[in-house]
Write an enzyme that holds these catalytic residues in place. Structure first.
Site, short mmCIF file in Angstrom:
data_model
loop_
_atom_site.label_atom_id
_atom_site.label_comp_id
_atom_site.label_asym_id
_atom_site.label_seq_id
_atom_site.Cartn_x
_atom_site.Cartn_y
_atom_site.Cartn_z
N ASP A 18 0.85 -1.18 0.00
CA ASP A 18 0.00 0.00 0.00
C ASP A 18 0.89 1.24 0.00
OD1 ASP A 18 -2.97 0.98 0.62
OD2 ASP A 18 -1.59 2.18 1.84
N HIS B 187 -5.36 14.39 -8.54
CA HIS B 187 -5.51 12.99 -8.97
C HIS B 187 -4.67 12.65 -10.20
CE1 HIS B 187 -8.57 11.77 -6.09
NE2 HIS B 187 -9.09 12.98 -6.22
N ASP C 169 -2.24 9.51 -10.31
CA ASP C 169 -2.21 8.45 -11.32
C ASP C 169 -0.79 8.22 -11.83
OD1 ASP C 169 -4.92 8.16 -11.09
OD2 ASP C 169 -5.42 9.21 -12.93
N GLU D 4 -4.73 2.32 -4.19
CA GLU D 4 -3.27 2.40 -4.11
C GLU D 4 -2.64 1.11 -3.59
OE1 GLU D 4 -4.88 4.29 -0.26
OE2 GLU D 4 -5.47 4.09 -2.35
#
Length: 302
Positions: A176, A189, A193, A219
């Site tokens: 994670d 965002h 990405d 993630e």
């Protein structure tokens, strides 16, 4: 196209071959049904033009064998017959033939049938291609290009069964990205990405050829490591975390000032024969332990 003609009458076979070659196609010939079947298996022709009555497999049996054998590419079958009754025509179509031509063979009629065959086989080839593309897309994460959870389910089940059968060990590592929500909040965002793509590439570059990296969701990433012990998996994941640190992605929301990764590992072995989904649960618990211990680290499941 590659066309196979099967007929036990030498004269009819000669006429059919000439018509096929004049139409610009490659032609294979067989004098009976058994030879036709052997040629079909060897050459996988696009079209089969077969007589109804012949030694060995007759035309109907050959049609049925072709339809039972086919998987992806479609073979167009034309049945040659001197029996032109409606019942005979229906029997041929029900056996798998696409069309029929009555004997004596008219080269013009066969040429017309081959034009239709080209359209149909081309359409089936296009459909097979698109099915493959859609199948690949359904199992691939569009953002990172990694396999997704749909592919994971099938792969993990197969690996688990094989490991059980041969008493082999394997490990899974749940990863994670640390403080990723705050990264998205700070940088947006689109930047998030790009960061996920970079992390995915770093993970993919850290594993062996036999290992597989999946995007598990958001993630989170999952690594499946065949024939890998817990100690070996931990060493591998330490290198993977180092590869992510080497990306040097600035993250003001992390105490380190850079994007980091945490991971939890669980391992299947003859001494720890849990099922695959229990293994994922253990790896997830180990990941939470890594987060609780300060992040940017690897923890083994207890």
């Amino acid at each position: 196209m590659k066309v196979l003609v099967a007929d036990d009458d030498p004269g009819s076979l000669l006429v059919a071959r000439a018509a096929v070659e004049r139409s610009g196609h490659d032609c294979l010939t067989a004098a009976d049904g058994d030879q036709a079947w052997a040629l079909y298996l060897e050459h996988q022709p696009d079209v089969v033009v077969t007589d109804w009555m012949m030694p060995g497999l007759d035309g109907l049996a050959l049609c049925r064998a072709i339809r039972a054998r086919e998987q992806e590419l479609y073979t167009y079958v034309v049945l040659l017959t001197s029996q032109g009754s409606r019942d005979d025509v229906l029997a041929g179509l029900e056996a798998g033939a696409d069309d029929y031509v009555t004997k004596p063979l008219d080269p013009f009629v066969l040429h017309a049938r081959l034009l239709v065959a080209r359209r149909i086989t081309t359409l089936h080839a296009d459909l097979a291609h698109y099915r493959k593309v859609l199948s690949l897309q359904a199992r691939t994460d569009p953002l990172t290009g990694l396999h997704n959870r749909l592919k994971l389910s099938k792969d993990l089940e197969q690996l688990h069964l094989r490991s059980q059968r041969y008493a082999e060990q394997y490990s899974v590592a749940m990863c994670d990205v640390d403080n990723f929500k705050s990264y998205n909040d700070i940088y947006g965002h689109q930047a998030g990405d790009l960061a996920l793509r970079a992390v995915a590439a770093a993970l993919r570059g850290s594993v062996r050829k036999s290992d597989v990296v999946y995007r598990y969701g958001g993630e989170e990433f999952l690594l499946v490591l065949p024939q890998q012990s817990a100690a070996g998996a931990k060493a591998l994941m330490e290198r993977a975390l180092e590869a992510v640190r080497d990306l040097a992605i600035v993250h003001a929301g992390d105490t380190s000032g850079q994007l980091r990764l945490s991971a939890g590992i669980s391992s299947f072995s003859p001494e720890h024969p849990v099922d695959a989904y229990a293994l994922l649960g253990e790896a997830d618990a180990a990941l939470y332990a890594a987060k609780a211990a300060g992040r940017n680290r690897v923890e083994l499941a207890r």
